[in-house]
Design a protein around this motif. Sequence first.
Motif, PDB file in Angstrom:
ATOM      1  N   THR A  21      16.047 -45.444 -25.593  1.00  0.00           N
ATOM      2  CA  THR A  21      16.092 -45.288 -27.043  1.00  0.00           C
ATOM      3  C   THR A  21      17.050 -44.161 -27.404  1.00  0.00           C
ATOM      4  O   THR A  21      17.087 -43.131 -26.729  1.00  0.00           O
ATOM      5  N   ARG A  23      18.292 -42.135 -30.978  1.00  0.00           N
ATOM      6  CA  ARG A  23      18.138 -41.967 -32.425  1.00  0.00           C
ATOM      7  C   ARG A  23      19.148 -40.968 -32.949  1.00  0.00           C
ATOM      8  O   ARG A  23      19.313 -39.877 -32.397  1.00  0.00           O
ATOM      9  N   MET A  34      27.253 -48.934 -32.343  1.00  0.00           N
ATOM     10  CA  MET A  34      26.462 -48.092 -31.449  1.00  0.00           C
ATOM     11  C   MET A  34      26.557 -48.699 -30.056  1.00  0.00           C
ATOM     12  O   MET A  34      26.592 -49.930 -29.913  1.00  0.00           O
ATOM     13  N   ARG A  71      19.427 -52.711 -32.441  1.00  0.00           N
ATOM     14  CA  ARG A  71      19.420 -51.519 -33.289  1.00  0.00           C
ATOM     15  C   ARG A  71      18.494 -51.729 -34.471  1.00  0.00           C
ATOM     16  O   ARG A  71      18.276 -52.858 -34.926  1.00  0.00           O
ATOM     17  N   ASN A  73      18.580 -50.289 -38.089  1.00  0.00           N
ATOM     18  CA  ASN A  73      19.394 -49.505 -39.009  1.00  0.00           C
ATOM     19  C   ASN A  73      18.548 -48.585 -39.893  1.00  0.00           C
ATOM     20  O   ASN A  73      18.997 -47.497 -40.264  1.00  0.00           O
ATOM     21  N   ASN A  76      18.080 -45.591 -37.811  1.00  0.00           N
ATOM     22  CA  ASN A  76      19.280 -45.032 -37.166  1.00  0.00           C
ATOM     23  C   ASN A  76      19.102 -44.971 -35.655  1.00  0.00           C
ATOM     24  O   ASN A  76      19.456 -43.979 -35.010  1.00  0.00           O
ATOM     25  N   THR A  77      18.586 -46.049 -35.093  1.00  0.00           N
ATOM     26  CA  THR A  77      18.208 -46.067 -33.683  1.00  0.00           C
ATOM     27  C   THR A  77      18.790 -47.284 -32.986  1.00  0.00           C
ATOM     28  O   THR A  77      18.844 -48.374 -33.565  1.00  0.00           O
ATOM     29  N   VAL A  78      19.214 -47.064 -31.746  1.00  0.00           N
ATOM     30  CA  VAL A  78      19.681 -48.149 -30.892  1.00  0.00           C
ATOM     31  C   VAL A  78      18.838 -48.147 -29.626  1.00  0.00           C
ATOM     32  O   VAL A  78      18.423 -47.087 -29.142  1.00  0.00           O
ATOM     33  N   CYS A  95      24.333 -42.584 -24.872  1.00  0.00           N
ATOM     34  CA  CYS A  95      24.433 -43.265 -26.151  1.00  0.00           C
ATOM     35  C   CYS A  95      25.695 -42.792 -26.881  1.00  0.00           C
ATOM     36  O   CYS A  95      26.077 -41.617 -26.771  1.00  0.00           O
ATOM     37  N   ALA A  97      27.928 -43.381 -30.760  1.00  0.00           N
ATOM     38  CA  ALA A  97      27.895 -43.989 -32.085  1.00  0.00           C
ATOM     39  C   ALA A  97      28.987 -43.422 -32.969  1.00  0.00           C
ATOM     40  O   ALA A  97      29.321 -42.227 -32.873  1.00  0.00           O
TER      41      ALA A  97
END
Length: 118
Positions: A21, A23, A34, A71, A73, A76-78, A95, A97
């Motif tokens: 995860t 964020r 992302m 993701r 939206n 704001n997390t992938v 990660c 972005a």
Amino acid sequence: QVQLVESGGGLVQAGGSLRLTCRASGSIFSINAMAWYRQAPGKQRELVAFVTSGGSTNYADSVKGRFTISRDNAKNTVYLQMNSLKPEDTAVYYCNAGVMTYRYLELWGQGTLVTVSS
């Protein structure tokens, strides 16, 4: 301060699964693509998968059919769901972005270690 914070790495046996995860936090207007990258010991960092703001995805050949990027939206997390893990997936996963704040920033997370034992 705008930053990416990762979690979810660890030690797993071959054939197992992990979910990473990432964020983004801070004053963010929007996030473009992302992505997840990885870097194994002694090797260059490589792209694992990315997802666009519209939800389109792309994967490295080595993980197709085993990994899934997604993701949220609103958060704001992938995520990176990793199944059927192999010892060669062992690496530090980062990660990445493209974030729009008062200006455009390309951000990297701190990295999370994934170790797959045989």
